[in-house]
Design a protein around this motif. Structure first.
Motif, PDB file in Angstrom:
ATOM      1  N   ASP A 593       0.834  -1.192   0.000  1.00 52.97           N
ATOM      2  CA  ASP A 593       0.000   0.000   0.000  1.00 52.97           C
ATOM      3  C   ASP A 593       0.874   1.248   0.000  1.00 52.97           C
ATOM      4  O   ASP A 593       2.060   1.221   0.348  1.00 52.97           O
ATOM      5  N   GLN A 594       0.277   2.365  -0.375  1.00 52.64           N
ATOM      6  CA  GLN A 594       1.026   3.597  -0.585  1.00 52.64           C
ATOM      7  C   GLN A 594       1.654   4.112   0.708  1.00 52.64           C
ATOM      8  O   GLN A 594       2.741   4.685   0.685  1.00 52.64           O
ATOM      9  N   GLU A 595       0.997   3.889   1.847  1.00 50.82           N
ATOM     10  CA  GLU A 595       1.561   4.379   3.106  1.00 50.82           C
ATOM     11  C   GLU A 595       2.886   3.703   3.424  1.00 50.82           C
ATOM     12  O   GLU A 595       3.824   4.337   3.883  1.00 50.82           O
ATOM     13  N   LYS A 596       2.961   2.390   3.167  1.00 53.18           N
ATOM     14  CA  LYS A 596       4.222   1.679   3.415  1.00 53.18           C
ATOM     15  C   LYS A 596       5.301   2.119   2.431  1.00 53.18           C
ATOM     16  O   LYS A 596       6.474   2.253   2.793  1.00 53.18           O
ATOM     17  N   LEU A 597       4.906   2.341   1.181  1.00 53.29           N
ATOM     18  CA  LEU A 597       5.880   2.840   0.206  1.00 53.29           C
ATOM     19  C   LEU A 597       6.375   4.227   0.598  1.00 53.29           C
ATOM     20  O   LEU A 597       7.559   4.547   0.467  1.00 53.29           O
ATOM     21  N   ASP A 598       5.468   5.076   1.077  1.00 54.00           N
ATOM     22  CA  ASP A 598       5.863   6.419   1.501  1.00 54.00           C
ATOM     23  C   ASP A 598       6.861   6.363   2.654  1.00 54.00           C
ATOM     24  O   ASP A 598       7.797   7.171   2.721  1.00 54.00           O
ATOM     25  N   GLU A 599       6.662   5.419   3.571  1.00 59.30           N
ATOM     26  CA  GLU A 599       7.599   5.278   4.687  1.00 59.30           C
ATOM     27  C   GLU A 599       8.997   4.934   4.170  1.00 59.30           C
ATOM     28  O   GLU A 599      10.006   5.479   4.632  1.00 59.30           O
ATOM     29  N   GLU A 600       9.082   4.034   3.192  1.00 58.92           N
ATOM     30  CA  GLU A 600      10.372   3.677   2.601  1.00 58.92           C
ATOM     31  C   GLU A 600      10.978   4.872   1.859  1.00 58.92           C
ATOM     32  O   GLU A 600      12.189   5.096   1.900  1.00 58.92           O
ATOM     33  N   LEU A 601      10.141   5.631   1.201  1.00 59.63           N
ATOM     34  CA  LEU A 601      10.591   6.817   0.484  1.00 59.63           C
ATOM     35  C   LEU A 601      11.153   7.848   1.460  1.00 59.63           C
ATOM     36  O   LEU A 601      12.206   8.465   1.212  1.00 59.63           O
ATOM     37  N   ARG A 602      10.469   8.040   2.579  1.00 58.38           N
ATOM     38  CA  ARG A 602      10.950   8.983   3.592  1.00 58.38           C
ATOM     39  C   ARG A 602      12.289   8.523   4.161  1.00 58.38           C
ATOM     40  O   ARG A 602      13.155   9.344   4.501  1.00 58.38           O
ATOM     41  N   LEU A 603      12.469   7.215   4.272  1.00 60.44           N
ATOM     42  CA  LEU A 603      13.724   6.682   4.794  1.00 60.44           C
ATOM     43  C   LEU A 603      14.887   7.031   3.867  1.00 60.44           C
ATOM     44  O   LEU A 603      15.974   7.432   4.322  1.00 60.44           O
ATOM     45  N   LEU A 604      14.679   6.900   2.556  1.00 64.01           N
ATOM     46  CA  LEU A 604      15.721   7.271   1.604  1.00 64.01           C
ATOM     47  C   LEU A 604      15.978   8.776   1.650  1.00 64.01           C
ATOM     48  O   LEU A 604      17.127   9.230   1.555  1.00 64.01           O
ATOM     49  N   TYR A 605      14.919   9.567   1.814  1.00 62.97           N
ATOM     50  CA  TYR A 605      15.059  11.022   1.943  1.00 62.97           C
ATOM     51  C   TYR A 605      15.936  11.370   3.144  1.00 62.97           C
ATOM     52  O   TYR A 605      16.826  12.229   3.067  1.00 62.97           O
ATOM     53  N   VAL A 606      15.707  10.700   4.273  1.00 59.94           N
ATOM     54  CA  VAL A 606      16.530  10.937   5.462  1.00 59.94           C
ATOM     55  C   VAL A 606      17.995  10.624   5.163  1.00 59.94           C
ATOM     56  O   VAL A 606      18.893  11.384   5.533  1.00 59.94           O
ATOM     57  N   ALA A 607      18.252   9.504   4.482  1.00 59.73           N
ATOM     58  CA  ALA A 607      19.624   9.120   4.160  1.00 59.73           C
ATOM     59  C   ALA A 607      20.294  10.156   3.262  1.00 59.73           C
ATOM     60  O   ALA A 607      21.437  10.567   3.498  1.00 59.73           O
ATOM     61  N   VAL A 608      19.592  10.602   2.230  1.00 58.28           N
ATOM     62  CA  VAL A 608      20.164  11.577   1.284  1.00 58.28           C
ATOM     63  C   VAL A 608      20.484  12.891   1.984  1.00 58.28           C
ATOM     64  O   VAL A 608      21.536  13.503   1.745  1.00 58.28           O
ATOM     65  N   THR A 609      19.610  13.340   2.863  1.00 61.48           N
ATOM     66  CA  THR A 609      19.800  14.648   3.502  1.00 61.48           C
ATOM     67  C   THR A 609      20.829  14.634   4.623  1.00 61.48           C
ATOM     68  O   THR A 609      21.051  15.661   5.266  1.00 61.48           O
ATOM     69  N   ARG A 610      21.492  13.499   4.863  1.00 66.47           N
ATOM     70  CA  ARG A 610      22.598  13.477   5.829  1.00 66.47           C
ATOM     71  C   ARG A 610      23.878  14.038   5.218  1.00 66.47           C
ATOM     72  O   ARG A 610      24.824  14.365   5.931  1.00 66.47           O
ATOM     73  N   ALA A 611      23.952  14.114   3.882  1.00 63.26           N
ATOM     74  CA  ALA A 611      25.190  14.498   3.190  1.00 63.26           C
ATOM     75  C   ALA A 611      25.340  16.012   3.119  1.00 63.26           C
ATOM     76  O   ALA A 611      24.402  16.707   2.730  1.00 63.26           O
ATOM     77  N   LYS A 612      26.508  16.493   3.470  1.00 63.71           N
ATOM     78  CA  LYS A 612      26.773  17.931   3.390  1.00 63.71           C
ATOM     79  C   LYS A 612      27.401  18.318   2.049  1.00 63.71           C
ATOM     80  O   LYS A 612      26.949  19.255   1.403  1.00 63.71           O
ATOM     81  N   ASP A 613      28.465  17.619   1.639  1.00 60.74           N
ATOM     82  CA  ASP A 613      29.234  18.036   0.456  1.00 60.74           C
ATOM     83  C   ASP A 613      29.119  17.064  -0.720  1.00 60.74           C
ATOM     84  O   ASP A 613      29.060  17.497  -1.865  1.00 60.74           O
ATOM     85  N   ARG A 614      29.130  15.765  -0.435  1.00 61.06           N
ATOM     86  CA  ARG A 614      29.108  14.780  -1.520  1.00 61.06           C
ATOM     87  C   ARG A 614      28.184  13.622  -1.160  1.00 61.06           C
ATOM     88  O   ARG A 614      28.126  13.187  -0.012  1.00 61.06           O
ATOM     89  N   LEU A 615      27.512  13.140  -2.197  1.00 61.85           N
ATOM     90  CA  LEU A 615      26.591  12.020  -2.035  1.00 61.85           C
ATOM     91  C   LEU A 615      26.854  11.017  -3.142  1.00 61.85           C
ATOM     92  O   LEU A 615      26.985  11.393  -4.313  1.00 61.85           O
ATOM     93  N   CYS A 616      26.932   9.750  -2.761  1.00 62.37           N
ATOM     94  CA  CYS A 616      27.161   8.689  -3.742  1.00 62.37           C
ATOM     95  C   CYS A 616      26.198   7.543  -3.453  1.00 62.37           C
ATOM     96  O   CYS A 616      26.202   6.976  -2.355  1.00 62.37           O
ATOM     97  N   ILE A 617      25.355   7.209  -4.420  1.00 61.32           N
ATOM     98  CA  ILE A 617      24.378   6.126  -4.280  1.00 61.32           C
ATOM     99  C   ILE A 617      24.851   4.955  -5.140  1.00 61.32           C
ATOM    100  O   ILE A 617      25.104   5.120  -6.336  1.00 61.32           O
ATOM    101  N   VAL A 618      24.998   3.784  -4.531  1.00 57.62           N
ATOM    102  CA  VAL A 618      25.560   2.626  -5.227  1.00 57.62           C
ATOM    103  C   VAL A 618      24.527   1.499  -5.261  1.00 57.62           C
ATOM    104  O   VAL A 618      23.856   1.231  -4.260  1.00 57.62           O
ATOM    105  N   TRP A 619      24.420   0.866  -6.432  1.00 61.20           N
ATOM    106  CA  TRP A 619      23.527  -0.295  -6.521  1.00 61.20           C
ATOM    107  C   TRP A 619      24.206  -1.423  -7.290  1.00 61.20           C
ATOM    108  O   TRP A 619      24.856  -1.200  -8.312  1.00 61.20           O
ATOM    109  N   PRO A 620      24.136  -2.667  -6.769  1.00 66.86           N
ATOM    110  CA  PRO A 620      24.742  -3.814  -7.451  1.00 66.86           C
ATOM    111  C   PRO A 620      23.756  -4.437  -8.443  1.00 66.86           C
ATOM    112  O   PRO A 620      22.594  -4.667  -8.118  1.00 66.86           O
ATOM    113  N   ARG A 621      24.244  -4.688  -9.647  1.00 68.88           N
ATOM    114  CA  ARG A 621      23.383  -5.242 -10.694  1.00 68.88           C
ATOM    115  C   ARG A 621      22.983  -6.690 -10.400  1.00 68.88           C
ATOM    116  O   ARG A 621      21.894  -7.127 -10.719  1.00 68.88           O
TER     117      ARG A 621
END
Length: 670
Positions: A593-621
Motif C-alpha cells: 500500500d502507498q503508506e508503506k511505500l511512503d515510509e520507505e521513500l521517507r527513509l531514503l530522503y533521510v539518508a540523502v539529507t545526511r550528506a553535506k558536500d558529496r553524495l554517492c548512491i551505489v547499486w549492485p546489478r
C-alpha cells in the motif's frame, strides 16, 4: 524535569541572534496560542526552538513554566544550554526531557490520583523480555515450538496494540498474520503481564504513557495543576509521536493552547515503533487557528544534493509542500554508481574511502548508510581486508550487558523490594543457588523485609555465607540510604569476587562498572537514577582509533534509521536496489500500500539529507538479495527522478582509474 547544567556548555556563535532567517524569526516570535512549524531537513529547527525559548523568557514568561519535550534527553539539554548561553542562568529553570521522562516525573508526583504508586520501578526492555518469557513458560506455550512467537515478538505485538490503541487481533492481522491463531494465548499473556506488573509496582515504557494519558483525562485536579505548572509547551520531532503522545500533547495545551510543535513529515520513519506521521498532518484539525510556518532554507547540503532530496519529496503521496534551498554555492552532482555485484560495490566504497582519506577528509566525516544491517556484510569484510577502521551503529546497549544488569539489580531491590525479577537475579548470583532455588526463596520472602528475611532463611550450608553477605549489603543500603554513586560502590565491593568468577574478561567489565559509577554521580536519588537509566539508557562508548583531539577517527556504517539527526561531509548509500529500498520483505504482498511505500521513500530522503558536500548512491546489478531474481535494478525511487540530477557511472570504471592512480593535478573524487 528541570534541565541539568553541564560542566561546560557550548556557546552560540557571535551574532547568532541576528542570524535567524525570516521564517525562523516568524516562528520564534509567535508566543501565544498554537503554532505548527514544518522544518525541512537541515533548516535550523533547533536554532528556532532555542530562540523561541529565549524570546519567551525575555517577554516575561517564567522559565519554569516552559516545558520542552524532545525524543532524547541530550537534545533538550543542548537546547536549554544554548538558550542559557544567549540569555542567562534563568533558562536552566526550563523543564526539558522526553515524553517518558516527563511521564515518570508526573506520575511519581500525581499518580496516586489514578492508583499508580509513587515508588514504582521502570522496567527496561530486557526486563520485559524476561517476564514475558517466564509467563510463556508457565503457560507451557514455549513447547509449541516455532509456531509461537518469541518473547521479543510478543513484546512488540503488545506494545503496538498499546501505542496504536487497537486490539491485539488487529496488530496480528496487519503485521503478524502467521500468529493469528495464537490470538487467545497472546491475550492471556497480556492479561498476566499486566497483573504481574501491578502486583509488584512495575511500569514498562508503554505504561508510562498510558498512565499519563489516564491521569490527564481522568483526574481534573491533577490535569489543572499540571497545566498551571506548564503554561507554554514545545514539542520537537512531532512527526515521530505516537497516538498516546499526541493525546498527551493536546491535553497539556489546555485552554490557553500555548503549544508549538515542530517536525518534518518527510522524516517520519518510525512507524514500526508505533509513530504516526499523521499527527503532524492532522495538527491543524485539532488546532484550526494554528498558523503554519515552513522552514525551507537548508544550512547543511549543497543544492545538487537538495535537488535529489526535493525530487524524493515530490513522490510522497501525502506531505506538506516544501522545497529545500541553500545559500551555499557550487557543489558536485551526486553520483549514481552501478556495480556488477555486492563484492564490486564493497571494493568501490573501500577504494573511494581511501582516496577521500588521502585527500584530508577524516574517516569520521564519511558515512555508509544502508536499509538493513545485513546489507553491509560484504562491505565489512572488504573494510577488514583493507584495514579501514569503522564503527557500525545499531544494536548493543550498555545496560543490556549481564554485569551491568547484575549491579543495578541490587539497587533495584533496595528501591522496590517487590521487584521479584531483580531479587531472583541477585539470589542466583549467590553460591549454590540456581533459578529454581531463587524462585522458591523469592516466593517465601514475599512481604518480608528482604535483608531480614535473607538472614533468617534456612538455606543449605553451602549457600549461607553468600546469603548473609547479600543480606549485609542490602541491609546497609536500606538503612543508610547513601547517594546512588556511593550505593553502587558498596554493590561493586560485594560484586567484585562474583565478577571475577563469572567472566573471563572481568577487567574489561570492571572498567564498564567504573564508568557506571561515574554516570551515577549526576543523580541525587536512587529512584530517579534507576528510572532515567531505564527510560533512556546510554550506549557503550568506543575508545579505540582516536585522533589527536580525542575524537574517533572511524568510518561510520549505519542503518538509515540510526542515521537520523546526524550529518557527514560525504555519504555513501549502498544496496540501493528494488527489494532493499523499498524493502520488499516488509510487505505482505507484491503490491504494497502507498503508506508503506511512503515510509520507505521517507527513509531514503533521510539518508540523502545526511550528506553535506558529496553524495554517492551505489547499486549492485547482481545480488543474492534481489527480490525477484539474481538480477537487480536501481531503486524505483531513483528511476522516478529526472535523470540529469545524478551523474551516472560504473564502479568498474572508477576502480580502474583508482588502480592507475590520480594524475598530479587531479582532485580526488568520490
Amino acid at each position: 524535569m528541570a534541565a541539568r547544567r553541564p560542566k561546560k556548555q557550548r556557546a552560540e556563535p557571535s551574532g547568532v541572534e541576528g542570524a535567524l532567517n525570516p521564517a525562523q524569526g516568524k516562528a520564534a516570535d509567535i508566543h501565544d496560542g498554537p503554532v505548527l512549524v514544518i522544518a525541512g531537513a537541515g533548516t535550523g529547527k533547533t536554532r528556532t526552538l532555542v530562540h523561541r525559548l529565549v524570546r519567551l523568557v525575555e517577554a516575561g514568561v517564567p522559565a519554569d513554566s516552559i516545558l520542552l519535550l524532545t525524543f532524547t534527553r541530550r537534545a533538550s539539554q543542548e537546547m536549554i544550554g544554548r538558550a542559557a548561553a544567549l540569555l542567562g542562568e534563568q533558562c536552566w529553570k526550563v523543564s526539558g526531557g522526553t515524553f517518558h521522562s516527563f511521564a515518570n516525573a508526573v506520575l511519581r508526583r500525581y499518580g496516586r490520583a489514578i492508583d499508580v504508586p509513587g515508588d514504582f520501578t521502570v522496567l527496561d526492555q530486557a526486563d520485559t523480555f524476561e517476564i514475558l518469557s517466564s509467563i510463556r513458560s508457565d503457560l507451557k506455550l514455549a513447547e509449541r515450538g516455532r509456531g509461537f512467537p518469541r518473547r521479543q515478538t510478543i513484546a512488540a505485538i503488545l506494545s503496538k496494540a498499546t501505542n496504536k490503541k487497537v486490539k491485539i487481533k488487529q496488530v496480528l492481522k496487519e503485521e503478524y498474520p502467521q500468529f493469528l491463531r495464537e490470538e487467545a494465548h497472546l491475550a492471556k499473556i497480556a492479561k498476566l503481564y499486566k497483573a504481574y506488573k501491578a502486583e509488584r509496582r512495575l511500569l514498562d515504557f508503554d505504561d508510562l504513557l498510558v498512565h499519563l494519558v489516564r491521569l490527564l483525562e481522568e483526574s481534573p485536579e491533577a490535569r489543572q495543576r499540571i497545566r498551571e505548572r506548564y503554561r507554554y509547551v514545545m514539542v520537537d520531532e512531532y512527526q515521530d509521536t505516537n497516538l498516546l503522545q499526541a493525546r498527551i500533547t493536546c491535553q497539556l495545551a489546555g485552554e490557553q493552547q500555548n503549544l508549538m510543535v515542530v517536525g518534518d513529515d518527510a522524516q517520519s520513519i518510525y512507524a514500526f515503533r508505533g509513530a504516526w506521521y499523521r499527527n503532524l498532518l492532522d495538527f491543524r484539525k485539532a488546532f484550526p487557528d494554528a498558523p503554519l510556518v515552513t522552514l525551507e532554507q537548508n544550512y547543511r547540503s549543497t543544492q545538487p544534493i537538495l535537488d535529489v532530496s526535493n525530487a524524493l519529496m515530490k513522490q510522497m503521496s501525502k506531505a506538506f509542500h516544501k522545497r529545500l534551498l541553500t545559500c551555499r554555492e557550487g557543489g558536485e552532482r551526486p553520483l549514481l554508481v552501478e556495480a556488477s555485484d555486492e563484492e564490486e560495490q564493497a571494493s568501490f566504497v573501500a577504494a573511494s574511502v581511501k582516496r577521500l582519506r588521502q585527500a584530508g577528509i577524516p574517516l569520521s566525516e564519511i558515512a555508509v548508510l544502508f536499509r538493513a544491517g545485513s546489507h553491509a556484510l560484504a562491505l565489512e569484510l572488504e573494510l577488514e581486508r583493507s584495514k579501514i577502521p569503522y564503527v557500525k551503529y545499531g544494536g548493543f546497549r550498555f545496560l543490556e550487558a549481564a554485569h551491568i544488569k547484575d549491579a543495578l539489580a541490587h539497587l533495584r531491590v533496595v528501591s522496590n523490594p517487590a521487584d521479584d525479577l531483580s531479587l531472583v537475579r541477585v539470589l542466583m548470583l549467590c553460591e549454590g543457588i540456581g533459578r529454581a532455588g531463587a524462585l522458591k526463596m523469592q516466593r517465601e520472602l514475599a512481604g518480608k523485609p528482604v535483608a531480614e528475611g535473607l538472614k533468617e532463611y534456612p538455606a543449605r550450608k553451602k549457600s549461607l555465607q553468600s546469603l548473609h553477605a547479600l543480606a549485609a549489603l542490602l541491609g546497609t543500603l536500606e538503612r543508610v540510604r547513601p547517594t546512588p554513586a556511593r550505593s553502587l560502590e558498596h554493590v561493586l565491593e560485594y560484586y567484585a569476587p562474583i565478577l571475577k568468577l563469572r567472566f573471563d574478561d572481568w577487567p574489561k567489565r570492571q572498567r564498564d562498572l567504573e564508568q557506571l559509577v561515574a554516570l551515577c554521580q549526576r543523580y541525587e536519588s536512587l529512584e530517579s537514577m534507576l528510572a532515567e537509566l531505564a527510560i533512556e539508557p546510554p550506549n557503550r562508548s568506543r575508545k579505540d582509533n582516536l585522533t589527536d583531539d580525542g575524537a574517533k577517527d572511524e568510518l561510520v556504517l549505519s542503518t538509515m534509521h540510526s542515521a537520523k539527526g546526524l550529518e557527514w561531509k560525504v555519504v555513501f548509500i549502498i544496496q540501493a536496489i528494488d527489494g532493499c529500498i523499498p524493502m520488499r520483505s516488509s510487505f505482505d504482498d507484491l503490491e504494497p500500500d502507498q503508506e508503506k511505500l511512503d515510509e520507505e521513500l521517507r527513509l531514503l530522503y533521510v539518508a540523502v539529507t545526511r550528506a553535506k558536500d558529496r553524495l554517492c548512491i551505489v547499486w549492485p546489478r547482481e545480488t543474492a538479495r534481489s527480490y525477484w531474481s539474481g538480477w537487480s535494478s536501481e531503486t524505483p525511487f531513483i528511476r522516478a527522478m529526472p535523470k540529469n540530477l545524478l551523474e551516472r557511472c560504473r564502479a568498474s570504471q572508477r576502480l580502474r582509474k583508482s588502480r592507475r592512480g590520480p594524475s598530479r593535478k587531479s582532485r580526488p573524487k568520490t
